[in-house]
Design an enzyme around this catalytic site. Structure first.
Site, short mmCIF file in Angstrom:
data_model
loop_
_atom_site.label_atom_id
_atom_site.label_comp_id
_atom_site.label_asym_id
_atom_site.label_seq_id
_atom_site.Cartn_x
_atom_site.Cartn_y
_atom_site.Cartn_z
N CYS A 116 9.67 1.65 3.30
CA CYS A 116 10.60 0.58 3.65
C CYS A 116 12.00 1.12 3.86
O CYS A 116 12.84 0.46 4.43
CB CYS A 116 10.60 -0.50 2.58
SG CYS A 116 11.41 0.04 1.08
N GLU B 212 9.15 -3.58 12.95
CA GLU B 212 8.88 -2.53 11.97
C GLU B 212 7.48 -1.99 12.27
O GLU B 212 6.48 -2.68 12.07
CB GLU B 212 8.90 -3.10 10.53
CG GLU B 212 8.61 -2.04 9.51
CD GLU B 212 8.41 -2.59 8.09
OE1 GLU B 212 7.72 -3.60 7.92
OE2 GLU B 212 8.95 -1.97 7.16
N PHE C 30 0.82 -1.23 0.00
CA PHE C 30 0.00 0.00 0.00
C PHE C 30 0.84 1.26 0.00
O PHE C 30 0.34 2.34 -0.37
CB PHE C 30 -0.95 0.01 1.22
CG PHE C 30 -0.29 0.44 2.51
CD1 PHE C 30 -0.07 1.79 2.78
CD2 PHE C 30 0.14 -0.49 3.46
CE1 PHE C 30 0.55 2.19 3.97
CE2 PHE C 30 0.75 -0.09 4.62
CZ PHE C 30 0.96 1.25 4.88
N GLU D 78 -5.04 -3.87 -1.99
CA GLU D 78 -6.49 -3.60 -1.93
C GLU D 78 -6.77 -2.27 -1.22
O GLU D 78 -7.88 -1.73 -1.34
CB GLU D 78 -7.22 -4.76 -1.24
CG GLU D 78 -6.93 -4.97 0.25
CD GLU D 78 -5.58 -5.63 0.54
OE1 GLU D 78 -4.80 -5.87 -0.41
OE2 GLU D 78 -5.30 -5.87 1.72
P1 NAD Z 1 1.50 -6.60 3.01
O1 NAD Z 1 2.54 -7.65 3.07
O2 NAD Z 1 0.41 -6.61 4.02
O3 NAD Z 1 0.76 -6.63 1.57
C1 NAD Z 1 1.49 -6.63 0.37
C2 NAD Z 1 0.66 -7.32 -0.71
O4 NAD Z 1 0.45 -8.67 -0.33
C3 NAD Z 1 -0.71 -6.69 -0.92
O5 NAD Z 1 -1.01 -6.68 -2.30
C4 NAD Z 1 -1.65 -7.63 -0.17
O6 NAD Z 1 -2.93 -7.69 -0.74
C5 NAD Z 1 -0.95 -8.98 -0.32
N1 NAD Z 1 -1.21 -9.88 0.83
C6 NAD Z 1 -1.39 -9.52 2.12
N2 NAD Z 1 -1.58 -10.62 2.88
C7 NAD Z 1 -1.51 -11.68 2.05
C8 NAD Z 1 -1.61 -13.10 2.25
N3 NAD Z 1 -1.83 -13.62 3.45
N4 NAD Z 1 -1.48 -13.91 1.19
C9 NAD Z 1 -1.25 -13.39 -0.04
N5 NAD Z 1 -1.15 -12.06 -0.28
C10 NAD Z 1 -1.25 -11.21 0.75
O7 NAD Z 1 2.28 -5.19 3.01
P2 NAD Z 1 1.67 -3.73 3.13
O8 NAD Z 1 1.17 -3.52 4.50
O9 NAD Z 1 0.76 -3.46 2.00
O10 NAD Z 1 2.98 -2.85 2.88
C11 NAD Z 1 3.87 -2.49 3.88
C12 NAD Z 1 5.06 -3.41 3.93
O11 NAD Z 1 5.74 -3.39 2.68
C13 NAD Z 1 6.11 -2.97 4.94
O12 NAD Z 1 6.58 -4.09 5.63
C14 NAD Z 1 7.21 -2.36 4.09
O13 NAD Z 1 8.50 -2.37 4.67
C15 NAD Z 1 7.14 -3.23 2.90
N6 NAD Z 1 7.78 -2.61 1.76
C16 NAD Z 1 8.99 -3.10 1.38
C17 NAD Z 1 9.66 -2.51 0.33
C18 NAD Z 1 11.00 -3.04 -0.09
O14 NAD Z 1 11.42 -2.74 -1.19
N7 NAD Z 1 11.69 -3.82 0.74
C19 NAD Z 1 9.09 -1.42 -0.35
C20 NAD Z 1 7.83 -0.97 0.05
C21 NAD Z 1 7.18 -1.58 1.12
#
Ligand code: NAD
Length: 502
Positions: free
Chosen positions: A287, A389, A155, A182
């Site tokens: 991140c 985090e 997101f 989403e």
């Molecule tokens: P998230 O892991 O909750 O969701 C990421 C994606 O995975 C979304 O599209 C979501 O719909 C999907 N998803 C969530 N739960 C799932 C499941 N159980 N099974 C399958 N798909 C699932 O992450 P978020 O809250 O949207 O984003 C924040 C996180 O992203 C933070 O931890 C941040 O550090 C990380 N991030 C990392 C980088 C990087 O390059 N390392 C860059 C941006 C964000």
């Protein structure tokens, strides 16, 4: 999850058309500045998800055979369309995510850099050749696309993170299915329109919306060749393991806890200004956010004192209008509640709350999801706020005696995304850059997020896979090499062309 409401239902983008999903389950999309629901996103079934993969697969042969310079020309056109529409797209991002207008524009700029990088793919995918490697044998390599590639995105950068993947994947000749978060599905719909306007043929880029059912279908679908994921560490690990078990290539970026070291010899004013931007930019939802400051020796007192003073001056407010806010809301009410619980836990474990952002009042939009800049001092490595985090505007400050202790603290953390040192000492900087256990290092740079031509090199629990997103590794991820060894005998054999050497 909700059932259908009166708000806009986000469409799918399939085969060049915006279509209504047949889904029966939906998830609300909020404007975090006001707390209002602004849309609902469908959760596609496995069957509908599979149909979208099939559509991307059907157009792959024609797209693969489109000359690479023609594919690149679409990216050249996309650059100018993105520049022309940046202001409007930024407003969509700010409304669905809560970034300030300047932050949204900045994220689009980083996305444009990825498209500019993809314009160079005709050169970047050139292979190698060796003439007469053995007698009468020439050898060459070509970089071919894989087929249908999938992106699953978080997101926190609704528009930029999809652009880490799409331009490179499609210009290399693959077709693509994006499953955006989403929580922020709106700005990427505008990207689909702009790609279309740039001349991308139908079916090369598609958008599906959904939850775990949809993601699992993508991870297991026999026609999917590669999966790019960016999100939290537990999900990144799950995505990587499931994709690999199902025979896909996978690159999965996870979470982070980036340590920012401030040495006693550092320019404290500059360090504090950078720390403030790093920790509170995008409301800490990055991140690459510097979420754990490590003040070395005498740096502790002046850093905390000046940090609190400058955080006091930050205006927190709505970002869906021209409010002059320096910092917007966090993504959802649920995320805000989680942050509040984490702050309670930090205080209960004995960290000193040097600045408490919980008291923030935004009278213009009181139902928005706001937390003011929050600073914990005297944080110890075993405390929850140091280990976890938090992904919000909460900065922890630890105090250590010397550089050695600071590097050991950085390296003992399970994440390995970014690490930064502020110092005037070349010796300390050199020591740090070689010993710090993180993939992206900043020396007097608060957010060392690499530009498009360099890979996004997270280590340890911040990355699962072999080839990182961006740069040449990104190109390698979206292509497979073919090596061709050719022998034409002098004098000829059956059916071979006969040459005469001069
Ligand atoms: P998230 O892991 O909750 O969701 C990421 C994606 O995975 C979304 O599209 C979501 O719909 C999907 N998803 C969530 N739960 C799932 C499941 N159980 N099974 C399958 N798909 C699932 O992450 P978020 O809250 O949207 O984003 C924040 C996180 O992203 C933070 O931890 C941040 O550090 C990380 N991030 C990392 C980088 C990087 O390059 N390392 C860059 C941006 C964000």
């Amino acid at each position: 999850m909700t059932t259908a409401t009166a708000t806009e239902t986000v469409k799918l983008f399939v085969n060049g058309d915006f279509v209504k999903s047949k889904a029966t389950q939906f998830s609300p999309v909020y404007n975090p500045s006001t707390g209002d629901q602004i849309a609902q996103v469908p959760f596609c079934s496995a069957e509908e998800t599979g149909q979208i993969v099939q559509a991307a697969h059907d157009v792959f042969p024609a797209w693969r055979d489109t000359p690479v310079v023609e594919r690149a020309r679409i990216m050249f056109r996309l650059v100018s369309l993105l520049e022309k529409n940046a202001d409007d797209v930024a407003r969509i991002i700010s409304r669905e995510h809560g970034k300030t207008h300047a932050e949204s524009l900045g994220s689009i700029r980083r996305g444009i850099e990825m498209v500019e990088f993809a314009c160079g793919i005709p050169t970047l995918t050139m292979g190698d050749t060796v003439h007469n490697l053995a007698q009468d044998v020439d050898c060459e390599t070509y970089h071919h696309p894989l087929g249908v590639c999938v992106g699953i995105t978080p997101f926190n950068f609704p528009f930029m993170v999809p652009l880490w993947m799409i331009p490179v994947a499609i210009t290399c000749g693959n077709t693509f299915v994006l499953k955006p978060s989403e929580k922020v599905p709106l700005s990427v719909m505008r990207l689909a329109e702009l790609l279309q306007e740039a001349g991308l043929p139908p079916g090369v880029f598609n958008i599906v919306h959904g939850d775990k059912t949809c993601v699992d279908t993508l991870l297991k679908h026999p026609l999917v060749k590669a999966v790019s994921f960016v999100g939290s560490t537990p999900i990144a690990k799950y995505i990587y393991e499931t994709a690999v078990q199902n025979g896909k290539r996978c690159q999965a970026n996870g979470g982070a806890k980036n340590h920012i070291l401030i040495m006693p010899d550092a320019d404290i004013d500059r360090s504090v200004a950078a720390l403030q931007t790093s920790a509170f930019g995008c409301s800490g939802q990055r991140c690459m956010a510097g979420s754990l400051a490590v003040a070395v020796g005498e740096a502790g007192e002046p850093v905390v004192e000046r940090l609190v003073a400058s955080a006091d001056k930050m205006k927190v407010g709505p970002t869906d209008r021209d409010s002059g806010a320096d910092m917007g809301p966090v993504i959802t009410r649920q995320h805000l509640d989680g942050l509040l619980a984490n702050i309670d836990q930090g205080a209960n474990e004995g960290a000193k709350l040097a600045r408490d952002g919980r008291s923030v009042k935004v009278s213009e939009t009181p139902d928005g999801f706001y937390l003011g800049p929050t600073i914990f001092d005297h944080v110890e490595p075993e405390m929850h706020v140091a280990k976890t985090e938090l992904f919000g505007p909460v900065l922890s400050v630890a105090r250590v005696k010397d550089l050695d202790e600071a590097i050991n603290m950085t390296n003992s953390h399970p994440y390995g995304n970014g690490a930064v040192i502020y110092t005037r000492s070349g010796r300390a900087a050199r020591e740090f850059k070689h010993r710090a256990g993180a993939g992206m290092i900043g020396i007097n740079v608060g957010v060392p997020a690499p530009m498009a031509m360099f890979p996004f090199t997270g280590h340890d629990a911040s990355f699962f896979g072999d080839l990182h997103i961006q740069g040449r590794e990104g190109i390698a991820f979206y292509t497979q090499q073919k090596m061709i060894m050719t022998r034409w005998h002098d004098g000829g054999g059956a059916g071979e062309f006969v040459t005469t050497r001069g």
